[in-house]
Scaffold this active site. Structure first.
Site, PDB file in Angstrom:
ATOM      1  N   GLU A 199       0.857  -1.186   0.000  1.00 18.32           N
ATOM      2  CA  GLU A 199       0.000   0.000   0.000  1.00 18.32           C
ATOM      3  C   GLU A 199       0.897   1.241   0.000  1.00 18.32           C
ATOM      4  O   GLU A 199       1.757   1.391   0.863  1.00 18.32           O
ATOM      5  CB  GLU A 199      -0.890  -0.025   1.253  1.00 18.32           C
ATOM      6  CG  GLU A 199      -1.703   1.244   1.401  1.00 18.32           C
ATOM      7  CD  GLU A 199      -3.130   0.970   1.854  1.00 18.32           C
ATOM      8  OE1 GLU A 199      -3.483  -0.193   2.084  1.00 18.32           O
ATOM      9  OE2 GLU A 199      -3.874   1.957   1.968  1.00 18.32           O
ATOM     10  N   ARG A 200       0.674   2.103  -0.996  1.00 19.38           N
ATOM     11  CA  ARG A 200       1.480   3.314  -1.142  1.00 19.38           C
ATOM     12  C   ARG A 200       2.968   2.981  -1.289  1.00 19.38           C
ATOM     13  O   ARG A 200       3.832   3.738  -0.824  1.00 19.38           O
ATOM     14  CB  ARG A 200       1.288   4.275   0.048  1.00 19.38           C
ATOM     15  CG  ARG A 200      -0.148   4.539   0.414  1.00 19.38           C
ATOM     16  CD  ARG A 200      -0.980   5.017  -0.739  1.00 19.38           C
ATOM     17  NE  ARG A 200      -2.371   5.247  -0.368  1.00 19.38           N
ATOM     18  CZ  ARG A 200      -3.296   5.638  -1.256  1.00 19.38           C
ATOM     19  NH1 ARG A 200      -2.989   5.813  -2.526  1.00 19.38           N
ATOM     20  NH2 ARG A 200      -4.533   5.819  -0.862  1.00 19.38           N
ATOM     21  N   ASN A 240      -3.667  -1.634   7.265  1.00 18.09           N
ATOM     22  CA  ASN A 240      -4.945  -2.225   6.832  1.00 18.09           C
ATOM     23  C   ASN A 240      -4.677  -3.720   6.761  1.00 18.09           C
ATOM     24  O   ASN A 240      -4.300  -4.256   5.725  1.00 18.09           O
ATOM     25  CB  ASN A 240      -5.358  -1.679   5.468  1.00 18.09           C
ATOM     26  CG  ASN A 240      -5.494  -0.161   5.501  1.00 18.09           C
ATOM     27  OD1 ASN A 240      -6.033   0.406   6.449  1.00 18.09           O
ATOM     28  ND2 ASN A 240      -4.981   0.498   4.485  1.00 18.09           N
ATOM     29  N   GLU A 250     -11.069   4.687   8.456  1.00 14.70           N
ATOM     30  CA  GLU A 250     -11.208   4.315   7.052  1.00 14.70           C
ATOM     31  C   GLU A 250     -11.784   2.913   6.879  1.00 14.70           C
ATOM     32  O   GLU A 250     -11.299   2.113   6.090  1.00 14.70           O
ATOM     33  CB  GLU A 250      -9.858   4.413   6.339  1.00 14.70           C
ATOM     34  CG  GLU A 250      -9.272   5.817   6.361  1.00 14.70           C
ATOM     35  CD  GLU A 250      -7.993   5.966   5.533  1.00 14.70           C
ATOM     36  OE1 GLU A 250      -7.191   5.029   5.530  1.00 14.70           O
ATOM     37  OE2 GLU A 250      -7.826   7.020   4.900  1.00 14.70           O
ATOM     38  N   ARG A 261      -2.949   3.563  16.769  1.00 14.90           N
ATOM     39  CA  ARG A 261      -2.883   4.739  15.887  1.00 14.90           C
ATOM     40  C   ARG A 261      -4.023   5.730  16.143  1.00 14.90           C
ATOM     41  O   ARG A 261      -5.156   5.340  16.431  1.00 14.90           O
ATOM     42  CB  ARG A 261      -2.909   4.321  14.427  1.00 14.90           C
ATOM     43  CG  ARG A 261      -1.666   3.592  14.017  1.00 14.90           C
ATOM     44  CD  ARG A 261      -1.741   3.148  12.579  1.00 14.90           C
ATOM     45  NE  ARG A 261      -1.248   4.116  11.622  1.00 14.90           N
ATOM     46  CZ  ARG A 261      -1.870   4.435  10.504  1.00 14.90           C
ATOM     47  NH1 ARG A 261      -3.059   3.943  10.205  1.00 14.90           N
ATOM     48  NH2 ARG A 261      -1.319   5.274   9.659  1.00 14.90           N
ATOM     49  N   ARG A 300     -12.122  17.570   9.098  1.00 13.34           N
ATOM     50  CA  ARG A 300     -11.442  16.304   9.369  1.00 13.34           C
ATOM     51  C   ARG A 300     -10.212  16.486  10.276  1.00 13.34           C
ATOM     52  O   ARG A 300      -9.873  15.613  11.070  1.00 13.34           O
ATOM     53  CB  ARG A 300     -11.033  15.703   8.026  1.00 13.34           C
ATOM     54  CG  ARG A 300     -10.037  14.590   8.131  1.00 13.34           C
ATOM     55  CD  ARG A 300      -9.714  14.055   6.742  1.00 13.34           C
ATOM     56  NE  ARG A 300      -8.535  13.210   6.788  1.00 13.34           N
ATOM     57  CZ  ARG A 300      -7.955  12.689   5.725  1.00 13.34           C
ATOM     58  NH1 ARG A 300      -8.445  12.924   4.517  1.00 13.34           N
ATOM     59  NH2 ARG A 300      -6.893  11.918   5.837  1.00 13.34           N
ATOM     60  N   ASP A 344      -2.945  14.435   6.452  1.00 16.94           N
ATOM     61  CA  ASP A 344      -2.374  13.182   5.977  1.00 16.94           C
ATOM     62  C   ASP A 344      -1.101  13.375   5.167  1.00 16.94           C
ATOM     63  O   ASP A 344      -1.157  13.385   3.943  1.00 16.94           O
ATOM     64  CB  ASP A 344      -3.433  12.437   5.127  1.00 16.94           C
ATOM     65  CG  ASP A 344      -3.096  10.965   4.935  1.00 16.94           C
ATOM     66  OD1 ASP A 344      -2.191  10.485   5.636  1.00 16.94           O
ATOM     67  OD2 ASP A 344      -3.745  10.307   4.112  1.00 16.94           O
ATOM     68  N   GLU A 400       4.509   9.438  13.873  1.00 21.75           N
ATOM     69  CA  GLU A 400       4.469   8.648  12.647  1.00 21.75           C
ATOM     70  C   GLU A 400       4.798   9.553  11.460  1.00 21.75           C
ATOM     71  O   GLU A 400       4.033  10.459  11.137  1.00 21.75           O
ATOM     72  CB  GLU A 400       3.091   7.997  12.454  1.00 21.75           C
ATOM     73  CG  GLU A 400       2.983   7.182  11.168  1.00 21.75           C
ATOM     74  CD  GLU A 400       1.627   6.469  10.998  1.00 21.75           C
ATOM     75  OE1 GLU A 400       1.090   5.928  11.983  1.00 21.75           O
ATOM     76  OE2 GLU A 400       1.101   6.475   9.864  1.00 21.75           O
ATOM     77  N   GLU A 405       3.711   9.231  -0.602  1.00 22.41           N
ATOM     78  CA  GLU A 405       2.362   9.134  -1.145  1.00 22.41           C
ATOM     79  C   GLU A 405       1.902  10.422  -1.826  1.00 22.41           C
ATOM     80  O   GLU A 405       1.346  10.384  -2.921  1.00 22.41           O
ATOM     81  CB  GLU A 405       1.403   8.758  -0.008  1.00 22.41           C
ATOM     82  CG  GLU A 405      -0.052   8.718  -0.429  1.00 22.41           C
ATOM     83  CD  GLU A 405      -0.977   8.272   0.708  1.00 22.41           C
ATOM     84  OE1 GLU A 405      -0.478   7.877   1.787  1.00 22.41           O
ATOM     85  OE2 GLU A 405      -2.204   8.310   0.512  1.00 22.41           O
ATOM     86  N   HIS A 407      -3.831  18.784   0.207  1.00 24.24           N
ATOM     87  CA  HIS A 407      -4.713  17.704  -0.240  1.00 24.24           C
ATOM     88  C   HIS A 407      -5.454  18.048  -1.527  1.00 24.24           C
ATOM     89  O   HIS A 407      -6.642  17.776  -1.671  1.00 24.24           O
ATOM     90  CB  HIS A 407      -5.731  17.350   0.865  1.00 24.24           C
ATOM     91  CG  HIS A 407      -6.056  15.887   0.926  1.00 24.24           C
ATOM     92  ND1 HIS A 407      -6.590  15.198  -0.151  1.00 24.24           N
ATOM     93  CD2 HIS A 407      -5.904  14.962   1.905  1.00 24.24           C
ATOM     94  CE1 HIS A 407      -6.769  13.933   0.186  1.00 24.24           C
ATOM     95  NE2 HIS A 407      -6.346  13.757   1.424  1.00 24.24           N
ATOM     96  N   TRP A 440     -12.969  13.540   1.055  1.00 26.65           N
ATOM     97  CA  TRP A 440     -12.061  12.939   0.078  1.00 26.65           C
ATOM     98  C   TRP A 440     -11.851  13.856  -1.119  1.00 26.65           C
ATOM     99  O   TRP A 440     -11.002  13.616  -1.968  1.00 26.65           O
ATOM    100  CB  TRP A 440     -12.625  11.589  -0.413  1.00 26.65           C
ATOM    101  CG  TRP A 440     -12.472  10.485   0.593  1.00 26.65           C
ATOM    102  CD1 TRP A 440     -11.675  10.503   1.697  1.00 26.65           C
ATOM    103  CD2 TRP A 440     -13.112   9.188   0.582  1.00 26.65           C
ATOM    104  NE1 TRP A 440     -11.787   9.303   2.379  1.00 26.65           N
ATOM    105  CE2 TRP A 440     -12.657   8.486   1.724  1.00 26.65           C
ATOM    106  CE3 TRP A 440     -14.020   8.568  -0.284  1.00 26.65           C
ATOM    107  CZ2 TRP A 440     -13.091   7.192   2.017  1.00 26.65           C
ATOM    108  CZ3 TRP A 440     -14.438   7.279   0.019  1.00 26.65           C
ATOM    109  CH2 TRP A 440     -13.977   6.594   1.162  1.00 26.65           C
TER     110      TRP A 440
HETATM  111  C1  GCU Z   1      -3.677   7.358   3.990  1.00 29.44           C
HETATM  112  C2  GCU Z   1      -3.390   6.405   2.859  1.00 29.44           C
HETATM  113  C3  GCU Z   1      -3.956   5.047   3.097  1.00 29.44           C
HETATM  114  C4  GCU Z   1      -3.513   4.541   4.456  1.00 29.44           C
HETATM  115  C5  GCU Z   1      -3.887   5.553   5.523  1.00 29.44           C
HETATM  116  C6  GCU Z   1      -3.374   5.192   6.893  1.00 29.44           C
HETATM  117  O1  GCU Z   1      -5.024   7.676   4.009  1.00 29.44           O
HETATM  118  O2  GCU Z   1      -3.889   6.937   1.673  1.00 29.44           O
HETATM  119  O3  GCU Z   1      -3.509   4.200   2.075  1.00 29.44           O
HETATM  120  O4  GCU Z   1      -4.090   3.314   4.740  1.00 29.44           O
HETATM  121  O5  GCU Z   1      -3.320   6.782   5.205  1.00 29.44           O
HETATM  122  O6  GCU Z   1      -2.398   5.785   7.311  1.00 29.44           O
HETATM  123  O7  GCU Z   1      -3.959   4.355   7.570  1.00 29.44           O
END
Ligand code: GCU
Length: 679
Positions: A163-164, A206, A287, A320, A332, A361, A383, A389, A517, A539
């Protein structure tokens, strides 16, 4: 030619014969005391580094009479123990001492620590001194890491997608593990150890619950065994609904007896296989991820349940704070603070709350997250995102230590002036015992690990700042360039400047003056300020810039979302007043008319346009600098960086042109003199 695989551990031959002689004279005999796996890997690294740098294979071993002695405290002979007593008192378990003595007219250097791991860090530091061509004649270095948990977060999935991730697939080859140990794992561990990274979260936030099944735990154990000698612990992201998905339970309610028991058993099972397992990272109720709120419980209930399971084994929970939901759409940026700060003091001792550097973010620039400083009874861990990204991913050269440094030095004012973010992270602000920092990795299975070799600097720099959050980005750039490419001043000086300017460049050509963003949605690559049709308001880029005929920017003052009130009064006042708000954050905190006069006398519209242009000019000058570096860099890396800079320049213009065309519909003003017409 050089494919970049060796990262900053190039150990280039020291061409300067005078300096090489000086090193050799001080190193003709070497002794390593102890025989742990850590001692073995440290001595192997030392021998590798010295033989490559000095062109010398055979070093004598004169035991305690050797010129270089490496031994942790327990192994030191009586004489050295006495000589090093006060230095050893100053360091912690991972710290080290490098000290040169004159014994009977001869130079003698000792590398020591309280533990073999500390001594190993000393060896890497010593190697760095040689790599960066520093004198080793009169060493007196006493260092300890200032932060305890220094982890990389891999957002790696079990199918090896990342991811990313922009540097290929995951380096964890789950299919071949546990029996096949890729040399990459070892080289990865060496690289991390060389900068002091002491933990790795193997899987994506995730998370897939399957990682907690015996089938995968065997593989996790194999990696933990590889990493252990290097002082690196393994952690896993725990999917909150795992008891349902792999445990046959009907609920994952953290107060349910069966759920508690399931996690206790699972944790015990892990520790049987991996006695030094680090603990769990959790992304809950964010998310769409499952979490305690699904059962009417809260973050404290969830985190503490896992903390209890881990406490017996000295494991920790990294919980987190990156939460936002479709239910609170006014701003947000406010949600994490509102949701977490009321719980201050309620988390168990082995819980640390992991907070992104900013409240949205990982943008090219964000003001520091208002949670820093705001939870005096809870350790907060930083973090950072090393993978870019929102910053051009693996094509754009952006030197992130500059961004990290900026955030770490922001003043929260919670205990008066000087209460900088770094002090909350290293625990000195509120006296936290547990401290941590995480970097979302930019590593994949590309030959050079990070796709673009220049971005190896961000892995390196993150590690160095995790060890010492007060290091300057300039020092880091200097070290990295020398270790990775060349010590030639004609190379180091200009490229250092190029790296240090690169972060401001990306801010200028993407999101100047506090815009944020406005990247294309989903993949976040390239501009997309016009996007407004996504189902969740937060978003859509239009939600963040709020451009209209009256102006542009997000009003986070009293007249708007009042997010500024989450900061200490001094900071709230500064950001909240358009006259004192630093212009870097202007449109982050204020909705500003197109005619507003900036400090340099330009009206806002002109100022924005000029910043976009400045960003393009900065990339041009990066490109120009690099052109002159051909004599100092091997062809392969020279060409690769060059191609990436070409892409970056093309895309900086794309950003400038599309953003200005878009915003111009609202400003209804001409481009000022000095800004190129769209290409
Ligand atoms: C951002 C990112 C996601 C990631 C999320 C996170 O939103 O786009 O891909 O899962 O951060 O840090 O949990």
């Amino acid at each position: 030619s050089n494919n970049g695989y060796k990262l900053w551990l190039q150990y280039n031959f020291v061409e300067d014969s005078k300096l090489r002689e000086e090193y050799k004279v001080g190193l003709n005999s070497i002794f390593f005391a102890g025989n742990s796996e850590t001692v073995k890997v440290a001595s192997k690294e030392l021998m590798l580094g010295l033989s490559e740098m000095l062109g010398e294979e055979n070093f004598k071993n004169n035991k305690w009479n050797s010129q270089l002695v490496c031994a942790s405290e327990a192994f030191l002979n009586h004489e050295l123990k006495k000589l090093l007593k006060s230095e050893l008192e100053e360091i912690n378990d991972e710290g080290f001492v490098l000290k040169t003595f004159m014994v009977h007219g001869k130079q003698k250097t000792v590398i020591t620590g309280k533990t073999d791991i500390g001594t190993m860090y000393g060896v890497y530091h010593f190697l760095r001194l040689l790599q960066t061509h520093q004198s080793i004649k009169q060493l007196n270095v006493i260092e300890s890491p200032k932060i305890k948990v220094r982890v990389l977060n891999h957002w790696d999935n079990l199918d090896r997608t990342v991811e990313r991730g922009y540097a290929g697939f995951s380096i964890w080859d789950w299919h071949r593990l546990p029996d096949y140990i890729d040399q990459r794992y070892i080289d990865y561990a060496r690289a991390n150890a060389s900068v002091g990274i002491n933990g790795v979260v193997l899987n994506n936030v995730n998370a897939n619950a399957l990682i907690l099944t015996p089938f995968y735990l065997e593989k996790v154990k194999a990696l933990a065994d590889v990493f252990r000698p290097y002082g690196i612990k393994v952690y896993l992201t725990a999917r909150f609904s795992a008891p349902i998905e792999i445990g046959d339970l009907k609920t994952a309610d953290p107060l349910d007896k069966n759920v508690i028991q399931w996690w206790n058993k699972k944790t015990e099972e892990i520790y049987k296989m991996i006695p030094d397992f680090g603990g769990y990272l959790v992304k809950a109720n964010s998310e769409g991820q499952p979490g305690p709120q699904n059962y009417g419980r809260n973050h404290v209930d969830g985190a503490n349940m896992l903390a209890d399971a881990l406490a017996t084994f000295k494991g920790i929970v990294m919980w987190r704070a990156f939460v936002y939901s479709e239910h609170d759409v006014t701003d947000r940026a406010k949600q994490a603070y509102s949701e977490f700060v009321p719980y201050d003091g309620q988390f168990k001792k082995n819980v640390v709350v992991q907070v992104k550097n900013g409240a949205i973010d990982f943008q090219p620039r964000e003001p520091f997250h208002p949670m820093f400083g705001a939870m005096p009874k809870t350790p907060l861990m930083m973090e950072f995102q090393i993978t870019q990204e929102y910053l051009g991913q693996s094509t754009h050269t952006v030197f992130l230590p500059k961004l990290f440094e900026e955030v770490l030095h922001e003043d929260t004012y919670v205990n008066g002036k000087g209460s900088i973010v770094a002090k909350d992270v290293d625990g000195s602000l509120h006296g936290d015992k547990l401290t941590g920092i995480a970097g979302v990795s930019n590593i994949g299975n590309d030959i050079n690990w990070t796709g673009n070799v220049m971005l190896q600097a961000n892995w390196y720099g993150y590690g160095r700042l995790a060890w010492n959050p007060y290091l300057s980005s300039g020092e880091i750039a200097d070290e990295w360039l020398r270790s990775t490419f060349s010590n030639d001043k004609k190379f180091v000086e200009p490229v250092k400047e190029m790296l240090l300017d690169s972060r401001e460049a990306v801010v200028n050509y993407m999101t100047p003056l506090g815009l944020h963003h406005i990247m294309a949605t989903g993949h976040h690559y390239g501009p997309g300020p016009w996007v407004s049709n996504l189902s969740r308001p937060e978003w859509n880029p239009v939600y963040y810039h709020k451009a209209d005929e009256n102006g542009v920017g997000f009003d986070r003052t009293k007249t708007g979302s009042n997010a500024v009130a989450q900061y200490a009064p001094e900071v709230a006042k500064m950001y909240g007043d358009i006259k004192t708000c630093p212009e870097e954050y202007l449109l982050w905190f204020h909705h500003v008319s197109w005619d507003y006069k900036l400090k340099d006398g330009n009206v806002l519209w002109d100022g924005i346009a000029l910043k976009y242009q400045e960003g393009v000019e900065e990339v041009k000058s990066m490109k120009k600098t690099w052109q002159k570096m051909k004599p100092y860099v091997d062809d392969e890396r020279f060409k690769e960086v060059n191609m990436f800079l070409d892409i970056q320049l093309k895309e900086a213009k794309w950003w400038r042109d599309s953003c200005l065309l878009y915003f111009q519909q609202y400003s209804k003003k001409e481009l000022p003199v000095g800004v190129d017409k769209p290409e």
